[in-house]
Write a protein that holds these residues in place. Structure first.
Motif, PDB file in Angstrom:
ATOM      1  N   ALA A 247       0.832  -1.210   0.000  1.00 45.80           N
ATOM      2  CA  ALA A 247       0.000   0.000   0.000  1.00 45.80           C
ATOM      3  C   ALA A 247       0.864   1.256   0.000  1.00 45.80           C
ATOM      4  CB  ALA A 247      -0.932  -0.007   1.207  1.00 45.80           C
ATOM      5  N   ALA A 248       1.970   1.234   0.726  1.00 47.39           N
ATOM      6  CA  ALA A 248       2.845   2.406   0.824  1.00 47.39           C
ATOM      7  C   ALA A 248       3.578   2.702  -0.479  1.00 47.39           C
ATOM      8  CB  ALA A 248       3.860   2.207   1.950  1.00 47.39           C
ATOM      9  N   ALA A 249       3.689   1.709  -1.353  1.00 46.62           N
ATOM     10  CA  ALA A 249       4.425   1.886  -2.614  1.00 46.62           C
ATOM     11  C   ALA A 249       3.713   2.820  -3.588  1.00 46.62           C
ATOM     12  CB  ALA A 249       4.667   0.529  -3.272  1.00 46.62           C
ATOM     13  N   SER A 250       2.403   2.986  -3.432  1.00 48.32           N
ATOM     14  CA  SER A 250       1.660   3.917  -4.294  1.00 48.32           C
ATOM     15  C   SER A 250       1.958   5.347  -3.871  1.00 48.32           C
ATOM     16  CB  SER A 250       0.155   3.661  -4.170  1.00 48.32           C
ATOM     17  OG  SER A 250      -0.161   2.386  -4.664  1.00 48.32           O
ATOM     18  N   PRO A 251       1.788   6.308  -4.778  1.00 45.76           N
ATOM     19  CA  PRO A 251       2.005   7.706  -4.388  1.00 45.76           C
ATOM     20  C   PRO A 251       1.027   8.107  -3.277  1.00 45.76           C
ATOM     21  CG  PRO A 251       1.849   7.496  -6.776  1.00 45.76           C
ATOM     22  CD  PRO A 251       1.464   6.166  -6.202  1.00 45.76           C
ATOM     23  N   PRO A 252       1.505   8.866  -2.276  1.00 43.90           N
ATOM     24  CA  PRO A 252       0.641   9.288  -1.175  1.00 43.90           C
ATOM     25  C   PRO A 252      -0.149  10.550  -1.529  1.00 43.90           C
ATOM     26  CG  PRO A 252       2.837  10.116  -0.800  1.00 43.90           C
ATOM     27  CD  PRO A 252       2.887   9.294  -2.078  1.00 43.90           C
ATOM     28  N   LEU A 253      -0.968  10.981  -0.593  1.00 41.47           N
ATOM     29  CA  LEU A 253      -1.632  12.275  -0.725  1.00 41.47           C
ATOM     30  C   LEU A 253      -0.574  13.362  -0.764  1.00 41.47           C
ATOM     31  CD1 LEU A 253      -4.445  11.745   1.936  1.00 41.47           C
ATOM     32  CD2 LEU A 253      -4.773  11.868  -0.550  1.00 41.47           C
ATOM     33  N   VAL A 254      -0.836  14.409  -1.540  1.00 44.50           N
ATOM     34  CA  VAL A 254       0.115  15.509  -1.668  1.00 44.50           C
ATOM     35  C   VAL A 254      -0.468  16.736  -0.966  1.00 44.50           C
ATOM     36  CG1 VAL A 254       1.324  17.023  -3.291  1.00 44.50           C
ATOM     37  CG2 VAL A 254       0.933  14.610  -3.879  1.00 44.50           C
ATOM     38  N   PRO A 255       0.207  17.219   0.083  1.00 44.08           N
ATOM     39  CA  PRO A 255      -0.321  18.397   0.771  1.00 44.08           C
ATOM     40  C   PRO A 255      -0.215  19.636  -0.110  1.00 44.08           C
ATOM     41  CG  PRO A 255       1.789  17.754   1.712  1.00 44.08           C
ATOM     42  CD  PRO A 255       1.434  16.727   0.685  1.00 44.08           C
ATOM     43  N   GLU A 256      -1.175  20.538   0.076  1.00 45.49           N
ATOM     44  CA  GLU A 256      -1.210  21.751  -0.737  1.00 45.49           C
ATOM     45  C   GLU A 256      -1.633  22.914   0.144  1.00 45.49           C
ATOM     46  OE1 GLU A 256      -2.839  22.317  -5.071  1.00 45.49           O
ATOM     47  OE2 GLU A 256      -4.526  22.289  -3.667  1.00 45.49           O
ATOM     48  N   LEU A 257      -0.820  23.963   0.153  1.00 43.46           N
ATOM     49  CA  LEU A 257      -1.122  25.158   0.918  1.00 43.46           C
ATOM     50  C   LEU A 257      -2.204  25.962   0.203  1.00 43.46           C
ATOM     51  CD1 LEU A 257      -0.135  26.570   3.496  1.00 43.46           C
ATOM     52  CD2 LEU A 257       1.473  27.848   2.058  1.00 43.46           C
ATOM     53  N   ALA A 258      -3.200  26.397   0.949  1.00 41.34           N
ATOM     54  CA  ALA A 258      -4.279  27.200   0.358  1.00 41.34           C
ATOM     55  C   ALA A 258      -3.732  28.569  -0.042  1.00 41.34           C
ATOM     56  CB  ALA A 258      -5.417  27.347   1.353  1.00 41.34           C
ATOM     57  N   THR A 259      -4.444  29.250  -0.903  1.00 40.37           N
ATOM     58  CA  THR A 259      -4.008  30.540  -1.440  1.00 40.37           C
ATOM     59  C   THR A 259      -3.640  31.541  -0.350  1.00 40.37           C
ATOM     60  OG1 THR A 259      -5.449  30.166  -3.329  1.00 40.37           O
ATOM     61  CG2 THR A 259      -4.624  32.395  -3.035  1.00 40.37           C
ATOM     62  N   GLY A 260      -4.428  31.613   0.705  1.00 39.50           N
ATOM     63  CA  GLY A 260      -4.153  32.562   1.779  1.00 39.50           C
ATOM     64  C   GLY A 260      -2.935  32.197   2.606  1.00 39.50           C
ATOM     65  N   GLY A 261      -2.472  30.974   2.488  1.00 37.38           N
ATOM     66  CA  GLY A 261      -1.285  30.544   3.202  1.00 37.38           C
ATOM     67  C   GLY A 261      -1.499  30.206   4.662  1.00 37.38           C
ATOM     68  N   THR A 262      -2.758  30.116   5.086  1.00 36.58           N
ATOM     69  CA  THR A 262      -3.018  29.815   6.500  1.00 36.58           C
ATOM     70  C   THR A 262      -3.671  28.459   6.712  1.00 36.58           C
ATOM     71  OG1 THR A 262      -5.142  30.963   6.387  1.00 36.58           O
ATOM     72  CG2 THR A 262      -3.238  32.258   7.122  1.00 36.58           C
ATOM     73  N   SER A 263      -3.985  27.774   5.644  1.00 38.25           N
ATOM     74  CA  SER A 263      -4.569  26.443   5.766  1.00 38.25           C
ATOM     75  C   SER A 263      -4.051  25.566   4.636  1.00 38.25           C
ATOM     76  CB  SER A 263      -6.106  26.500   5.747  1.00 38.25           C
ATOM     77  OG  SER A 263      -6.558  26.995   4.502  1.00 38.25           O
ATOM     78  N   ALA A 264      -4.265  24.267   4.804  1.00 40.86           N
ATOM     79  CA  ALA A 264      -3.782  23.326   3.797  1.00 40.86           C
ATOM     80  C   ALA A 264      -4.839  22.271   3.533  1.00 40.86           C
ATOM     81  CB  ALA A 264      -2.485  22.667   4.261  1.00 40.86           C
ATOM     82  N   GLY A 265      -4.703  21.638   2.412  1.00 41.53           N
ATOM     83  CA  GLY A 265      -5.581  20.530   2.037  1.00 41.53           C
ATOM     84  C   GLY A 265      -4.756  19.546   1.233  1.00 41.53           C
ATOM     85  N   TRP A 266      -5.431  18.772   0.422  1.00 43.17           N
ATOM     86  CA  TRP A 266      -4.746  17.792  -0.420  1.00 43.17           C
ATOM     87  C   TRP A 266      -4.883  18.208  -1.877  1.00 43.17           C
ATOM     88  CZ3 TRP A 266      -1.827  15.252   2.661  1.00 43.17           C
ATOM     89  CH2 TRP A 266      -2.269  14.888   3.940  1.00 43.17           C
ATOM     90  N   ALA A 267      -3.789  18.151  -2.616  1.00 43.10           N
ATOM     91  CA  ALA A 267      -3.784  18.529  -4.031  1.00 43.10           C
ATOM     92  C   ALA A 267      -4.586  17.526  -4.847  1.00 43.10           C
ATOM     93  CB  ALA A 267      -2.351  18.600  -4.544  1.00 43.10           C
ATOM     94  N   ALA A 268      -5.417  18.047  -5.745  1.00 39.87           N
ATOM     95  CA  ALA A 268      -6.217  17.198  -6.629  1.00 39.87           C
ATOM     96  C   ALA A 268      -5.318  16.622  -7.718  1.00 39.87           C
ATOM     97  CB  ALA A 268      -7.354  18.015  -7.229  1.00 39.87           C
ATOM     98  N   PRO A 269      -5.679  15.472  -8.232  1.00 37.85           N
ATOM     99  CA  PRO A 269      -6.817  14.642  -7.812  1.00 37.85           C
ATOM    100  C   PRO A 269      -6.502  13.902  -6.502  1.00 37.85           C
ATOM    101  CG  PRO A 269      -5.594  13.521  -9.554  1.00 37.85           C
ATOM    102  CD  PRO A 269      -4.932  14.865  -9.351  1.00 37.85           C
ATOM    103  N   VAL A 270      -7.559  13.692  -5.720  1.00 36.68           N
ATOM    104  CA  VAL A 270      -7.424  12.982  -4.442  1.00 36.68           C
ATOM    105  C   VAL A 270      -8.090  11.622  -4.612  1.00 36.68           C
ATOM    106  CG1 VAL A 270      -7.918  13.033  -1.977  1.00 36.68           C
ATOM    107  CG2 VAL A 270      -7.482  15.185  -3.193  1.00 36.68           C
TER     108      VAL A 270
END
Length: 196
Positions: free
Chosen positions: A98-121
């Motif tokens: 399972a770990a061999a697949s690419p993981p979720l990629v964190p992405e900083l939101a435009t305002g720079g104060t929050s983060a999410g996951w880069a699409a596609p998720v």
């Protein structure tokens, strides 16, 4: 929050998201706790905090099967480590797969104060992220702090992150209180026998 099929629920913090995932159901006698019945159930669980991976690609039946296999491997590996047994080769292989697949990629939101996951998720990415967390847990400094609840009839596993490393129960309000109540009743029965 964990739900008992007999009714009731209790707050349970396993100390790691991968261990929270391991408690979403299971095989055999744990099938009554199953929460991942269909692909949409997996998508719903992954979207919940703290992972908060809102999928942009629908979960497939194959990904649901892979999730259940990873969940069982995490469960088995955690119990092996808690019992200080060598990890089963099958569990190690499943986590590594399972770990061999690419993981979720964190992405900083435009305002720079929050983060999410880069699409596609995708579900496969979320499973890789969980598997990688388990690898880090098993090979890192908290490895010796993986515990099984001290109650005779509770198989829940957790990471003891308490400062003294003395956590014994899955949740104090569940197994800890049951233990205290049993101990109190035993003392009271002994006291009555001593008086009589």
């Amino acid at each position: 929050m964990l739900h008992d099929p007999k009714g009731g629920s209790f707050r349970f913090d396993a100390g790691a998201v991968c261990l929270d995932f391991a408690h979403t159901g299971g095989e055999g006698r744990y099938a009554v706790f199953e929460t991942l019945h269909e692909p949409a159930d997996l998508a719903e669980w992954l979207a919940e905090p703290p992972l908060s991976a809102v999928l942009t690609v629908p979960v497939t039946a194959g990904e649901l099967a892979a999730a259940r296999a990873l969940r069982q491997a995490i469960w088995d590996a955690a119990h092996d480590r808690a019992a200080r047994r060598p990890l089963s080769a099958g569990a190690v292989a499943a986590v590594n797969r399972a770990a061999a697949s690419p993981p979720l990629v964190p992405e900083l939101a435009t305002g720079g104060t929050s983060a999410g996951w880069a699409a596609p998720v995708r579900a496969t990415q979320a499973l890789s992220t969980l598997a990688r967390e388990m690898i880090g847990l098993l090979s890192g400094p908290l490895s010796e702090r993986i515990r099984e609840c001290a109650s005779d009839d509770c198989p829940l596993v957790f990471v003891d992150t308490s400062r003294p490393g003395a956590r014994r129960w899955c949740a104090m309000e569940r197994c800890g209180n049951r233990h205290k109540l049993r101990a109190l009743r035993a003392r009271q029965a002994t006291d009555r026998r001593d008086i009589g």
